[in-house]
Design a protein around this motif. Sequence first.
Motif, PDB file in Angstrom:
ATOM      1  N   TYR A   1     -36.140-146.369 -23.911  1.00 45.83           N
ATOM      2  CA  TYR A   1     -35.837-145.295 -22.959  1.00 45.83           C
ATOM      3  C   TYR A   1     -34.380-144.827 -23.033  1.00 45.83           C
ATOM      4  CZ  TYR A   1     -40.127-147.209 -20.892  1.00 45.83           C
ATOM      5  OH  TYR A   1     -41.410-147.662 -20.699  1.00 45.83           O
ATOM      6  N   GLN A   2     -33.652-145.190 -24.103  1.00 48.64           N
ATOM      7  CA  GLN A   2     -32.223-144.889 -24.154  1.00 48.64           C
ATOM      8  C   GLN A   2     -31.924-143.393 -24.247  1.00 48.64           C
ATOM      9  OE1 GLN A   2     -33.961-146.525 -26.410  1.00 48.64           O
ATOM     10  NE2 GLN A   2     -33.394-146.002 -28.510  1.00 48.64           N
ATOM     11  N   LYS A   3     -32.888-142.568 -24.669  1.00 49.47           N
ATOM     12  CA  LYS A   3     -32.651-141.125 -24.793  1.00 49.47           C
ATOM     13  C   LYS A   3     -33.124-140.345 -23.565  1.00 49.47           C
ATOM     14  CE  LYS A   3     -32.863-141.101 -29.850  1.00 49.47           C
ATOM     15  NZ  LYS A   3     -33.514-140.533 -31.062  1.00 49.47           N
ATOM     16  N   GLU A   4     -33.644-141.057 -22.569  1.00 49.28           N
ATOM     17  CA  GLU A   4     -34.139-140.389 -21.362  1.00 49.28           C
ATOM     18  C   GLU A   4     -33.004-140.125 -20.368  1.00 49.28           C
ATOM     19  OE1 GLU A   4     -37.138-139.410 -21.200  1.00 49.28           O
ATOM     20  OE2 GLU A   4     -38.160-140.594 -22.722  1.00 49.28           O
ATOM     21  N   ILE A   5     -33.206-139.131 -19.525  1.00 50.84           N
ATOM     22  CA  ILE A   5     -32.274-138.893 -18.418  1.00 50.84           C
ATOM     23  C   ILE A   5     -32.528-139.964 -17.362  1.00 50.84           C
ATOM     24  CG2 ILE A   5     -31.614-137.329 -16.561  1.00 50.84           C
ATOM     25  CD1 ILE A   5     -32.400-135.014 -18.395  1.00 50.84           C
ATOM     26  N   ILE A   6     -31.490-140.735 -17.045  1.00 51.21           N
ATOM     27  CA  ILE A   6     -31.599-141.835 -16.082  1.00 51.21           C
ATOM     28  C   ILE A   6     -30.645-141.554 -14.926  1.00 51.21           C
ATOM     29  CG2 ILE A   6     -31.277-144.312 -15.721  1.00 51.21           C
ATOM     30  CD1 ILE A   6     -31.782-144.637 -18.779  1.00 51.21           C
ATOM     31  N   ILE A   7     -31.168-141.565 -13.717  1.00 53.37           N
ATOM     32  CA  ILE A   7     -30.346-141.339 -12.522  1.00 53.37           C
ATOM     33  C   ILE A   7     -30.033-142.691 -11.900  1.00 53.37           C
ATOM     34  CG2 ILE A   7     -30.095-140.026 -10.396  1.00 53.37           C
ATOM     35  CD1 ILE A   7     -30.629-138.318 -12.874  1.00 53.37           C
ATOM     36  N   ALA A   8     -28.736-143.015 -11.824  1.00 54.26           N
ATOM     37  CA  ALA A   8     -28.313-144.349 -11.394  1.00 54.26           C
ATOM     38  C   ALA A   8     -27.554-144.304 -10.080  1.00 54.26           C
ATOM     39  CB  ALA A   8     -27.445-144.993 -12.474  1.00 54.26           C
ATOM     40  N   ASP A   9     -27.428-145.478  -9.473  1.00 49.57           N
ATOM     41  CA  ASP A   9     -26.705-145.624  -8.212  1.00 49.57           C
ATOM     42  C   ASP A   9     -25.256-145.148  -8.378  1.00 49.57           C
ATOM     43  OD1 ASP A   9     -25.619-146.382  -5.809  1.00 49.57           O
ATOM     44  OD2 ASP A   9     -26.113-148.507  -5.999  1.00 49.57           O
ATOM     45  N   ALA A  10     -24.863-144.171  -7.571  1.00 44.87           N
ATOM     46  CA  ALA A  10     -23.521-143.592  -7.680  1.00 44.87           C
ATOM     47  C   ALA A  10     -22.427-144.537  -7.197  1.00 44.87           C
ATOM     48  CB  ALA A  10     -23.453-142.293  -6.861  1.00 44.87           C
ATOM     49  N   ALA A  11     -22.808-145.635  -6.541  1.00 45.38           N
ATOM     50  CA  ALA A  11     -21.813-146.573  -6.010  1.00 45.38           C
ATOM     51  C   ALA A  11     -21.124-147.363  -7.120  1.00 45.38           C
ATOM     52  CB  ALA A  11     -22.482-147.535  -5.019  1.00 45.38           C
ATOM     53  N   GLU A  12     -21.618-147.292  -8.361  1.00 44.81           N
ATOM     54  CA  GLU A  12     -21.008-148.047  -9.457  1.00 44.81           C
ATOM     55  C   GLU A  12     -20.650-147.128 -10.627  1.00 44.81           C
ATOM     56  OE1 GLU A  12     -22.083-151.825 -10.614  1.00 44.81           O
ATOM     57  OE2 GLU A  12     -23.150-152.369  -8.788  1.00 44.81           O
ATOM     58  N   PRO A  13     -19.655-146.241 -10.434  1.00 49.22           N
ATOM     59  CA  PRO A  13     -19.281-145.308 -11.513  1.00 49.22           C
ATOM     60  C   PRO A  13     -18.783-146.023 -12.763  1.00 49.22           C
ATOM     61  CG  PRO A  13     -17.678-145.273  -9.714  1.00 49.22           C
ATOM     62  CD  PRO A  13     -18.852-146.039  -9.221  1.00 49.22           C
ATOM     63  N   LYS A  14     -18.098-147.156 -12.592  1.00 47.48           N
ATOM     64  CA  LYS A  14     -17.601-147.898 -13.749  1.00 47.48           C
ATOM     65  C   LYS A  14     -18.758-148.389 -14.617  1.00 47.48           C
ATOM     66  CE  LYS A  14     -14.762-151.900 -15.002  1.00 47.48           C
ATOM     67  NZ  LYS A  14     -13.979-153.061 -14.467  1.00 47.48           N
ATOM     68  N   SER A  15     -19.832-148.869 -13.980  1.00 45.68           N
ATOM     69  CA  SER A  15     -20.989-149.350 -14.728  1.00 45.68           C
ATOM     70  C   SER A  15     -21.676-148.217 -15.470  1.00 45.68           C
ATOM     71  CB  SER A  15     -21.987-150.025 -13.772  1.00 45.68           C
ATOM     72  OG  SER A  15     -21.440-151.214 -13.232  1.00 45.68           O
ATOM     73  N   ILE A  16     -21.703-147.044 -14.837  1.00 46.44           N
ATOM     74  CA  ILE A  16     -22.320-145.881 -15.489  1.00 46.44           C
ATOM     75  C   ILE A  16     -21.538-145.497 -16.745  1.00 46.44           C
ATOM     76  CG2 ILE A  16     -22.813-143.414 -15.215  1.00 46.44           C
ATOM     77  CD1 ILE A  16     -23.463-144.019 -12.274  1.00 46.44           C
ATOM     78  N   VAL A  17     -20.207-145.504 -16.647  1.00 42.20           N
ATOM     79  CA  VAL A  17     -19.365-145.195 -17.807  1.00 42.20           C
ATOM     80  C   VAL A  17     -19.595-146.216 -18.922  1.00 42.20           C
ATOM     81  CG1 VAL A  17     -16.981-145.059 -18.632  1.00 42.20           C
ATOM     82  CG2 VAL A  17     -17.611-143.983 -16.467  1.00 42.20           C
ATOM     83  N   GLU A  18     -19.677-147.494 -18.551  1.00 44.10           N
ATOM     84  CA  GLU A  18     -19.889-148.536 -19.554  1.00 44.10           C
ATOM     85  C   GLU A  18     -21.240-148.381 -20.245  1.00 44.10           C
ATOM     86  OE1 GLU A  18     -19.332-152.470 -18.120  1.00 44.10           O
ATOM     87  OE2 GLU A  18     -17.188-152.214 -17.738  1.00 44.10           O
ATOM     88  N   LEU A  19     -22.259-148.047 -19.481  1.00 43.44           N
ATOM     89  CA  LEU A  19     -23.586-147.876 -20.077  1.00 43.44           C
ATOM     90  C   LEU A  19     -23.592-146.722 -21.079  1.00 43.44           C
ATOM     91  CD1 LEU A  19     -25.943-148.521 -17.030  1.00 43.44           C
ATOM     92  CD2 LEU A  19     -25.727-149.911 -19.087  1.00 43.44           C
ATOM     93  N   ARG A  20     -22.838-145.661 -20.796  1.00 42.19           N
ATOM     94  CA  ARG A  20     -22.726-144.569 -21.766  1.00 42.19           C
ATOM     95  C   ARG A  20     -22.114-145.071 -23.071  1.00 42.19           C
ATOM     96  NH1 ARG A  20     -20.476-140.819 -17.371  1.00 42.19           N
ATOM     97  NH2 ARG A  20     -22.338-139.856 -16.471  1.00 42.19           N
ATOM     98  N   LYS A  21     -21.087-145.940 -22.948  1.00 39.43           N
ATOM     99  CA  LYS A  21     -20.441-146.500 -24.143  1.00 39.43           C
ATOM    100  C   LYS A  21     -21.410-147.381 -24.930  1.00 39.43           C
ATOM    101  CE  LYS A  21     -15.691-146.478 -22.372  1.00 39.43           C
ATOM    102  NZ  LYS A  21     -14.532-147.339 -21.994  1.00 39.43           N
ATOM    103  N   TYR A  22     -22.359-147.990 -24.209  1.00 40.82           N
ATOM    104  CA  TYR A  22     -23.335-148.863 -24.868  1.00 40.82           C
ATOM    105  C   TYR A  22     -24.551-148.106 -25.396  1.00 40.82           C
ATOM    106  CZ  TYR A  22     -20.792-152.878 -22.939  1.00 40.82           C
ATOM    107  OH  TYR A  22     -19.834-153.816 -22.637  1.00 40.82           O
ATOM    108  N   GLY A  23     -24.504-146.770 -25.355  1.00 34.81           N
ATOM    109  CA  GLY A  23     -25.548-145.975 -25.983  1.00 34.81           C
ATOM    110  C   GLY A  23     -26.551-145.339 -25.048  1.00 34.81           C
ATOM    111  N   ILE A  24     -26.370-145.523 -23.727  1.00 32.28           N
ATOM    112  CA  ILE A  24     -27.273-144.887 -22.761  1.00 32.28           C
ATOM    113  C   ILE A  24     -26.607-143.573 -22.358  1.00 32.28           C
ATOM    114  CG2 ILE A  24     -28.659-145.217 -20.679  1.00 32.28           C
ATOM    115  CD1 ILE A  24     -29.112-147.302 -22.891  1.00 32.28           C
ATOM    116  N   ARG A  25     -26.683-142.577 -23.248  1.00 27.41           N
ATOM    117  CA  ARG A  25     -25.852-141.374 -23.159  1.00 27.41           C
ATOM    118  C   ARG A  25     -26.194-140.470 -21.987  1.00 27.41           C
ATOM    119  NH1 ARG A  25     -21.939-143.090 -26.528  1.00 27.41           N
ATOM    120  NH2 ARG A  25     -22.736-143.605 -28.611  1.00 27.41           N
TER     121      ARG A  25
END
Length: 413
Positions: free
Chosen positions: A310-334
């Motif tokens: 599911y790495q190419k899907e649009i994923i809506i994540a909890d906004a309370a953890e912006p740092k985690s969202i940025v890290e996941l983008r670096k790990y390929g969850i664009r």
Amino acid sequence: MINQVRVSLKEIVGGGYKTYWNYKGRYRVVKGGRGSKKSTTTALNIVNRMMEYPLANTLVVRKVFKDHKDSTYAQLKWAIKRLKVEHLWEAKLSPLEITYKPTGQKILFRGLDDPMSVTSITVDVGFLCWAWFEEAYQIMNEDDFDKVDMSIRGELPSGYFKQITLTFNPWNEKHWLKRRFFDVQQKNILAMTTNYLCNEFLGADDRELFEWMKKHNPRRYKIEGLGEWGIAEGAIFTNWREFAFDKSEIIKRPGVKSAFGLDFGFTVDPTAFPASVVDPKNREIFIFDEIYEKGLLNNEIADAIKNKGYQKEIIIADAAEPKSIVELRKYGIRKIKAAEKGPDSVKAGIQFLQQFSIYIHPSCTNASMEFSNYVWERNKEGQMINKPADEYNHLIDALRYSMEPIRKRMRVR
């Protein structure tokens, strides 16, 4: 000659399960909180019994077959090693089974997601005497249990007995397990409750987690700590049911949308990721997959998503953890995005989900568990208030996030 190994069952098993260990009636049922030793004790008991009864075979059942490998199969291998008899047993992954080498007795593994594999079991040596249903609460349909129950039949040699063992966490008092085994008194049923207090093998850090839960989340402590039945009153969602749908058929419908959400967790709460197909026109949501696990670091979350494809899907994540969202983008969850939380976003999201019929695939056991237990909060007087209790809501929160784009489009129209 078989090498003899002497071990102390009292030291290995510990206390709290003497009656359970020795019981030989038809149904042996134990509900318990987390850390109550119910599964490990059952695994030890099965291994010990099979060496004691050379004509007995055991069937181990879970709702979903793939869940065996990291649960019952691993627990039974642990039990074999704990009893220091690993030289007498052979464990195989294909087919998934464990064999007692001196006699050829087998421990067989099956899932209710393949009914034919359960009802058509034969054994090469001896008799199918025992069955163990692990996480039995996940079995929503009593008929599924009955089919396996009826397959444990036939005459046995003198001294042998047939027995069904069920172990589970008691999430909801409306479950058929309570009516079937705990609300009756029959001589062929042993129904008992255990909890972490009888587990002398827990570490101090484990006990601290339970004490934290007792103080900060008493309702959850009652179920997961003490092993008491969860109260079903005040359910937020009554518009859902389990349904073994075919996703490939659903996605053929015109206008269907995919929806992927992510709620972060770690020590106390799990990371939750539901995957759904949504039919906005017919107001239907089909939850077909999930990730639900504690202790995941962000790189492990990314790996879990990639492993599901599911790495190419649009994923809506909890906004309370912006740092985690940025890290996941670096790990390929664009394509991961933060949810747009606003005033009363929880209530608004709940109200939106309540407008849909929600179908949960039987393989998504954690989604079913949360929808069964997500209830309205109560005040000090015990009255329900218009606020959801902050528990059993991780997949549901992630589902709310995933529905944001669909809610916007429907609002615009």
